[in-house]
Design an enzyme around this catalytic site. Structure first.
Site, mmCIF file in Angstrom:
data_model
loop_
_atom_site.group_PDB
_atom_site.id
_atom_site.type_symbol
_atom_site.label_atom_id
_atom_site.label_comp_id
_atom_site.label_asym_id
_atom_site.label_seq_id
_atom_site.Cartn_x
_atom_site.Cartn_y
_atom_site.Cartn_z
ATOM 1 C CG ASN A 10 -1.710 1.223 1.420
ATOM 2 O OD1 ASN A 10 -1.760 2.070 0.523
ATOM 3 N ND2 ASN A 10 -2.359 1.366 2.564
ATOM 4 C CE LYS A 12 -0.029 3.081 4.885
ATOM 5 N NZ LYS A 12 0.164 3.144 6.337
ATOM 6 C CG HIS A 96 -5.633 1.839 5.368
ATOM 7 N ND1 HIS A 96 -5.161 2.737 6.297
ATOM 8 C CD2 HIS A 96 -4.644 0.924 5.174
ATOM 9 C CE1 HIS A 96 -3.928 2.374 6.646
ATOM 10 N NE2 HIS A 96 -3.587 1.282 5.980
ATOM 11 C CD GLU A 98 -2.691 5.298 6.963
ATOM 12 O OE1 GLU A 98 -2.714 5.389 5.722
ATOM 13 O OE2 GLU A 98 -1.764 4.740 7.591
ATOM 14 C CD GLU A 168 -3.253 -2.534 7.318
ATOM 15 O OE1 GLU A 168 -2.166 -2.773 6.802
ATOM 16 O OE2 GLU A 168 -3.871 -1.477 7.135
ATOM 17 N N GLY A 174 2.973 2.010 10.980
ATOM 18 C CA GLY A 174 3.932 3.107 10.876
ATOM 19 C C GLY A 174 4.669 3.399 12.171
ATOM 20 C CB SER A 213 5.661 -2.221 11.920
ATOM 21 O OG SER A 213 5.293 -0.892 12.252
HETATM 22 P P1 13P Z 1 3.303 0.212 7.802
HETATM 23 O O1 13P Z 1 3.829 -1.033 7.136
HETATM 24 O O2 13P Z 1 4.046 1.453 7.407
HETATM 25 O O3 13P Z 1 3.196 0.041 9.280
HETATM 26 O O4 13P Z 1 1.804 0.438 7.256
HETATM 27 C C1 13P Z 1 0.920 -0.626 7.270
HETATM 28 C C2 13P Z 1 -0.304 -0.243 6.530
HETATM 29 O O5 13P Z 1 -1.045 0.634 6.936
HETATM 30 C C3 13P Z 1 -0.571 -0.935 5.262
HETATM 31 O O6 13P Z 1 -1.848 -0.663 4.797
#
Ligand code: 13P
Length: 251
Positions: A10, A12, A96, A98, A168, A174, A213
């Site tokens: 992803n 982002k 997601h 976010e 997740e 992150g 992560s």
């Molecule tokens: P990270 O791998 O940066 O923690 O992000 C995970 C994520 O949100 C994938 O959709």
């Protein structure tokens, strides 16, 4: 039926078109021999079409990061399923954390998107997961149950088979703080049992990815867990070397 692992990146809100094309090319080349899993790239909207050109005739699957449920109309700023289908997108990330946190996504809007995706040729990657506060309050199973029940409301047993889920935990995204393989497995097993209560046998065939992560150093231990069927990767998918290190977790 065995569950083919999925390793999805992803991207982002990262990568210009030129950067995206270079990264997609490098992943395509490096993943050419990876027959053990499905590799998925989810670039930002502006890069989807050029990346589709790179991935044509390869095994790497193109995904979008979100989609609207309406097929078209006066919805400024939105992208529809026919638009994604027309450029060769085969999957789309839905719900997601976010999007839930910053853009007002709810289980109800997740459900509208999931149903629309299931009526199209695309497959949804449906994201669920609790926040740190919810876990510390001991509410993580309740939260995930609610997200599953709401997000997958009204689905048939047959349509369930086209869904990919991604667990997740928000506290692991992150932050560099991965859920331990055992903690992730516990939740994945819980999700699968909840799915089988609602949808029966088919739950055994649903792929459940872990996200938060994921790195080349921790992917193998995650993949050894019986109910972890792949990864949804953020930060570590933005460089070809680290993403390829994750894809080749079995090397
Ligand atoms: P990270 O791998 O940066 O923690 O992000 C995970 C994520 O949100 C994938 O959709």
């Amino acid at each position: 039926m065995a569950r083919t692992p999925v390793i999805a990146g992803n991207w982002k809100m990262h990568k210009t078109v030129a950067e995206a094309v270079a990264l997609a090319q490098a992943v395509k080349d490096g993943a050419a021999g990876a027959a053990h899993c499905q590799v998925v790239l989810a670039p930002p909207y502006t890069a989807l079409y050029p990346v589709a050109g790179i991935l044509r005739d390869s095994r790497v699957i193109l995904a979008a990061q979100n989609v609207h449920w309406e097929p078209g109309g006066a919805f400024t700023g939105e992208i529809s399923l026919p638009m994604l289908e027309a450029i060769g997108c085969r999957m789309v990330i839905i719900g997601h954390s976010e999007r839930r946190q910053y853009f007002g996504e709810t289980d109800a809007t997740v459900n509208r998107r999931v149903r629309a995706v299931l009526d199209s040729d695309l497959q949804p990657i449906v994201c669920i997961g609790e926040t740190l506060e919810e876990r510390e309050a001991g509410r993580h199973y309740d939260v995930v149950t609610q997200q599953l029940d709401g997000g997958l409301d009204g689905l048939t047993r047959r349509s369930l088979l086209r869904i990919i889920l991604a667990y997740e935990p928000v506290w692991a995204i992150g932050t560099g703080r991965t859920a331990s393989p055992e903690t992730a497995q516990e939740m994945h097993a819980f999700i699968r049992s909840r799915l089988s209560e609602r949808f029966g046998e088919g739950a055994r065939e649903v792929r459940i990815l872990y996200g938060g992560s994921v790195k080349p150093a921790n992917i193998a231990a995650l993949m050894r867990q019986p109910d972890i069927d792949g990864a949804l990767v953020g930060g570590a998918c933005l460089e070809a070397d680290s993403f390829l290190g994750i894809i080749h977790y079995n090397a």
